[in-house]
Design a protein around this motif. Sequence first.
Motif, short mmCIF file in Angstrom:
data_model
loop_
_atom_site.label_atom_id
_atom_site.label_comp_id
_atom_site.label_asym_id
_atom_site.label_seq_id
_atom_site.Cartn_x
_atom_site.Cartn_y
_atom_site.Cartn_z
N THR A 93 0.85 -1.19 0.00
CA THR A 93 0.00 0.00 0.00
C THR A 93 0.89 1.25 0.00
N ALA A 94 0.57 2.17 -0.89
CA ALA A 94 1.34 3.43 -0.95
C ALA A 94 0.75 4.39 0.07
N ASN A 95 1.58 4.94 0.95
CA ASN A 95 1.12 5.86 1.99
C ASN A 95 1.45 7.31 1.61
N TYR A 96 0.47 8.18 1.81
CA TYR A 96 0.67 9.60 1.45
C TYR A 96 0.30 10.51 2.62
N CYS A 97 1.13 11.53 2.83
CA CYS A 97 0.76 12.61 3.76
C CYS A 97 0.15 13.71 2.92
N LEU A 98 -1.07 14.08 3.24
CA LEU A 98 -1.73 15.14 2.47
C LEU A 98 -1.50 16.48 3.14
N SER A 99 -0.69 17.31 2.49
CA SER A 99 -0.37 18.61 3.10
C SER A 99 -0.67 19.75 2.14
N GLY A 100 -1.35 19.46 1.04
CA GLY A 100 -1.67 20.52 0.09
C GLY A 100 -2.02 19.94 -1.26
N SER A 101 -2.21 20.83 -2.23
CA SER A 101 -2.69 20.36 -3.54
C SER A 101 -1.70 19.48 -4.27
N TRP A 102 -0.40 19.73 -4.09
CA TRP A 102 0.56 18.90 -4.83
C TRP A 102 0.55 17.47 -4.29
N SER A 103 0.38 17.33 -2.98
CA SER A 103 0.33 15.95 -2.47
C SER A 103 -0.98 15.28 -2.88
N GLU A 104 -2.06 16.07 -3.01
CA GLU A 104 -3.32 15.49 -3.50
C GLU A 104 -3.13 14.96 -4.92
N LYS A 105 -2.38 15.74 -5.70
CA LYS A 105 -2.17 15.32 -7.09
C LYS A 105 -1.30 14.07 -7.15
N ALA A 106 -0.32 14.00 -6.25
CA ALA A 106 0.54 12.81 -6.21
C ALA A 106 -0.29 11.58 -5.84
N LEU A 107 -1.16 11.76 -4.86
CA LEU A 107 -2.02 10.64 -4.42
C LEU A 107 -2.95 10.19 -5.54
N LYS A 108 -3.50 11.16 -6.25
CA LYS A 108 -4.44 10.85 -7.35
C LYS A 108 -3.79 9.91 -8.37
N GLU A 109 -2.53 10.15 -8.69
CA GLU A 109 -1.85 9.29 -9.66
C GLU A 109 -1.57 7.91 -9.07
N ALA A 110 -1.21 7.88 -7.79
CA ALA A 110 -0.91 6.58 -7.16
C ALA A 110 -2.15 5.69 -7.13
N LYS A 111 -3.32 6.33 -6.95
CA LYS A 111 -4.58 5.56 -6.90
C LYS A 111 -4.81 4.82 -8.21
N LYS A 112 -4.30 5.35 -9.29
CA LYS A 112 -4.48 4.69 -10.59
C LYS A 112 -3.63 3.44 -10.70
N ILE A 113 -2.63 3.35 -9.85
CA ILE A 113 -1.68 2.24 -9.98
C ILE A 113 -1.97 1.12 -8.98
N GLY A 114 -2.43 1.47 -7.79
CA GLY A 114 -2.64 0.41 -6.81
C GLY A 114 -3.30 0.93 -5.54
N ARG A 115 -3.10 0.18 -4.47
CA ARG A 115 -3.76 0.51 -3.21
C ARG A 115 -3.03 1.67 -2.52
N THR A 116 -3.82 2.61 -1.97
CA THR A 116 -3.21 3.76 -1.30
C THR A 116 -3.83 3.97 0.08
N HIS A 117 -3.14 4.75 0.87
CA HIS A 117 -3.63 5.04 2.22
C HIS A 117 -3.16 6.46 2.59
N ILE A 118 -4.05 7.22 3.23
CA ILE A 118 -3.65 8.56 3.68
C ILE A 118 -3.10 8.43 5.10
#
Length: 360
Positions: A93-118
């Motif tokens: 699972t790819a883990n993301y810290c959401l701290s602004g729009s750029w991290s949201e955009k990074a997460l959005k792309e990861a979701k297309k590839i596999g499992r993610t978690h905030i």
Amino acid sequence: MKQVFNFNAGPAALPKEVLQKAQVELLNYQESGLSVMELSHRSMLYENIQNHATERLRKLMNIPADYDILYMQGGASLQFSAVPMNFLTEGKTANYCLSGSWSEKALKEAKKIGRTHIASSSKEENYSHIPEHLELSENPAYLHITSNNTIFGTQWKTTPELDAEVPLIADMSSDILSRTIPVEKYSLIYAGAQKNLGPSGVTVVIVKKELLKRCPDHLPTMLNYQTFAKNGSLYNTPPTFSIYMLSLVLDWVADQGGVAQIEAMNAEKAELIYHVIDSSDSFYKGPAQPGSRSNMNVTFTLPTDELTKKFLYEASEHGFIGLSGHRMIGGCRASIYNAVPLAHCERLAQFMTDFRTNFM
Ligand SMILES: Cc1ncc(COP(=O)(O)O)c(C=O)c1O
């Protein structure tokens, strides 16, 4: 030439000395009779430029020998996809810290590839602070952070501490080389060059060699980090002129005394503007919480939209460029990257003080 004060968020101010050197060398690089733009990327002259950039960056950032330095294209935005494509493997699972729009955009792309978690988020508080408290998923493929939030004006002040087997990956597009960081705590760092490193066109990736073993063979060649690592970033034609400019910027940082000196200067520059905000009786307000304030992007608002417009208009009449906040959040933002001189920040602080006094 018109005197302006460039506070653009990116592409951003470049050191004047760098532009002057590039100007002198533009038509005839090292007596070759050619511009750097006309050199073959397979020529010795060009390879020397790229190798010089790599050595300089390694030294300035203290990058250990078991890390590769890659030059890619597609901006930091392509890294949003490349990171999960290379490292978000089956069952993880790819883990993301959401701290602004750029991290949201990074997460959005990861979701297309596999499992993610905030793993943490400050979205509920309008991204006014760094969400430091982490809750990682089971089987984390990696943790991704955005070290400096260009739009909201917040910055990580510490490096997250993770178990040794969890790779830490950071988008450092807007604060790379602005302060000393412990590179050995990160498995991968990426940054589009157009803020602190040079002009747009090149994306620097600093990656631990060990991590590269995970890159799957089935990826498109140009999205596989191994392609760049194995071929010294010369599998295809790199952005040669951008890398040349990067090498000049790195020389300039070394001439300033290195990253520690730059860091001290950046703190002084930021303090000048935050001080005006804090002592303005709430005329100027900084949406970023004090403990999370960025030394690269100072965001602030004025009491009304009308006053904001007036401020921005008068600022531009006085030669200040790039002070509007990002179109997503409005307000004002002064981007004070490495190349923005202290004197320009002093001028801005004075302008802000005078604007408020005239209003009172
Ligand atoms: C923190 C951060 N990440 C990513 C990006 C996107 O970079 P690029 O335009 O190089 O794709 C930016 C651009 O401003 C940024 O500030």
